[in-house]
Design a protein around this motif. Structure first.
Motif, PDB file in Angstrom:
ATOM      1  N   GLY A 167       0.791  -1.205   0.000  1.00 28.58           N
ATOM      2  CA  GLY A 167       0.000   0.000   0.000  1.00 28.58           C
ATOM      3  C   GLY A 167       0.834   1.270   0.000  1.00 28.58           C
ATOM      4  N   ASP A 168       0.186   2.378   0.350  1.00 30.27           N
ATOM      5  CA  ASP A 168       0.823   3.697   0.335  1.00 30.27           C
ATOM      6  C   ASP A 168       1.382   4.013   1.720  1.00 30.27           C
ATOM      7  N   PHE A 169       2.697   4.035   1.835  1.00 29.49           N
ATOM      8  CA  PHE A 169       3.360   4.390   3.091  1.00 29.49           C
ATOM      9  C   PHE A 169       4.767   4.861   2.752  1.00 29.49           C
ATOM     10  N   ALA A 170       5.422   5.487   3.722  1.00 24.48           N
ATOM     11  CA  ALA A 170       6.800   5.931   3.529  1.00 24.48           C
ATOM     12  C   ALA A 170       7.713   4.717   3.698  1.00 24.48           C
ATOM     13  N   GLU A 203       4.375 -13.280  14.850  1.00 23.28           N
ATOM     14  CA  GLU A 203       3.511 -12.155  15.205  1.00 23.28           C
ATOM     15  C   GLU A 203       3.995 -10.857  14.553  1.00 23.28           C
ATOM     16  N   LEU A 204       5.306 -10.640  14.529  1.00 14.45           N
ATOM     17  CA  LEU A 204       5.826  -9.434  13.878  1.00 14.45           C
ATOM     18  C   LEU A 204       5.542  -9.460  12.381  1.00 14.45           C
ATOM     19  N   ALA A 205       5.695 -10.627  11.772  1.00 16.39           N
ATOM     20  CA  ALA A 205       5.399 -10.746  10.346  1.00 16.39           C
ATOM     21  C   ALA A 205       3.931 -10.435  10.083  1.00 16.39           C
ATOM     22  N   ASP A 206       3.039 -10.974  10.910  1.00 16.88           N
ATOM     23  CA  ASP A 206       1.607 -10.683  10.761  1.00 16.88           C
ATOM     24  C   ASP A 206       1.351  -9.187  10.868  1.00 16.88           C
ATOM     25  N   LEU A 207       1.975  -8.565  11.855  1.00 16.64           N
ATOM     26  CA  LEU A 207       1.776  -7.138  12.108  1.00 16.64           C
ATOM     27  C   LEU A 207       2.200  -6.291  10.908  1.00 16.64           C
ATOM     28  N   PHE A 208       3.373  -6.548  10.371  1.00 12.97           N
ATOM     29  CA  PHE A 208       3.884  -5.710   9.282  1.00 12.97           C
ATOM     30  C   PHE A 208       3.262  -6.065   7.937  1.00 12.97           C
ATOM     31  N   LEU A 209       2.771  -7.278   7.782  1.00 14.35           N
ATOM     32  CA  LEU A 209       2.030  -7.588   6.557  1.00 14.35           C
ATOM     33  C   LEU A 209       0.725  -6.792   6.521  1.00 14.35           C
ATOM     34  N   LYS A 210       0.097  -6.636   7.675  1.00 16.05           N
ATOM     35  CA  LYS A 210      -1.114  -5.819   7.745  1.00 16.05           C
ATOM     36  C   LYS A 210      -0.770  -4.348   7.504  1.00 16.05           C
ATOM     37  N   ALA A 211       0.339  -3.902   8.057  1.00 16.83           N
ATOM     38  CA  ALA A 211       0.726  -2.494   7.914  1.00 16.83           C
ATOM     39  C   ALA A 211       1.126  -2.125   6.488  1.00 16.83           C
ATOM     40  N   THR A 212       1.597  -3.097   5.723  1.00 21.63           N
ATOM     41  CA  THR A 212       2.057  -2.804   4.361  1.00 21.63           C
ATOM     42  C   THR A 212       1.070  -3.225   3.288  1.00 21.63           C
ATOM     43  N   ALA A 213      -0.037  -3.840   3.681  1.00 22.30           N
ATOM     44  CA  ALA A 213      -0.985  -4.397   2.701  1.00 22.30           C
ATOM     45  C   ALA A 213      -1.527  -3.331   1.748  1.00 22.30           C
ATOM     46  N   ALA A 214      -1.773  -3.734   0.511  1.00 26.25           N
ATOM     47  CA  ALA A 214      -2.324  -2.821  -0.491  1.00 26.25           C
ATOM     48  C   ALA A 214      -3.776  -2.490  -0.141  1.00 26.25           C
TER      49      ALA A 214
END
Length: 214
Positions: A167-170, A203-214
């Motif tokens: 998705g859209d993030f820095a 858990e960290l992978a789950d967290l950052f996959l959600k944070a970076t999802a399109a």
């Protein structure tokens, strides 16, 4: 801290790849391993040839100078060896993954797994990242470790955004956030070696996959 047997074996394999004789590769691996253990125990700035000589069981610091010339040469060997070993570790665990989300999950979980497999290398890379103020050290230590820590990840995140996988993030902020989260687990693991690294990685992978999802 003593370098664990798997690390020492890997160190010798790395030195052997330089085209050295078996004896030279073994001696260099012994010295690099002692340097890693010394930095892990005392920190970069308190590490000296005298301490490394004692840790390696050498008769003289001249043996270190013979193989690495000076502190800068030895520190270059430490950094390039540590990053090379970590790179190989990560590649083996990400192998076969092609989608961006899978690669990101594999990267995060492998980074956390690396903490348990090579804790001494983790400590050394943290120390080397802040070693730029030492005039005797290798001036590229901090930039190389920082590039390894966030630079490549940032480029992978940007590429994923261009492909529409993220998705859209820095990307620079996200890469730093991931690196700092991994650093936090490293610190917690250093204080509690019984920490469930597999769960933290997942858990960290789950967290950052959600944070970076399109």
């Amino acid at each position: 801290m003593q370098v664990n047997p798997s690390t020492q074996t890997a160190l010798q394999e790395v030195q052997a790849e330089l085209g050295l004789s078996v004896t030279e590769a073994a001696r260099r691996a012994q010295i690099v391993g002692a340097a890693i253990a010394t930095i892990a125990d005392f920190g970069y700035h308190k590490t000296s040839f005298a301490k490394i000589k004692e840790r390696a069981g050498l008769s003289s610091t001249r043996i270190i100078s013979y193989h690495f010339t000076n502190k800068a040469g030895l520190m270059q060997a430490v950094v390039t060896t540590a990053t090379g070993m970590k790179d190989k570790f990560l590649e083996e665990r990400i192998e076969g993954r092609t989608d961006r989300a899978g690669l990101l999950r594999g990267y995060i979980e492998a980074e956390i797994a690396f903490l348990g497999s090579y804790p001494e290398l983790v400590r050394v890379m943290v120390e080397m990242a802040s070693s730029g103020s030492d005039a005797e050290g290798w001036f590229m230590s901090a930039p190389l470790v920082e590039e390894f820590r966030t630079g490549r990840l940032e480029r992978q995140l940007r590429q994923g955004q261009q492909e529409g996988a993220f998705g859209d993030f820095a990307a620079d902020v996200m890469a730093l956030s991931i690196a700092q989260a991994i650093d936090g687990v490293a610190a917690k693991f250093a204080a509690d070696p019984k920490l469930d690294l597999e769960r933290y990685g997942r858990e960290l992978a789950d967290l950052f996959l959600k944070a970076t999802a399109a």
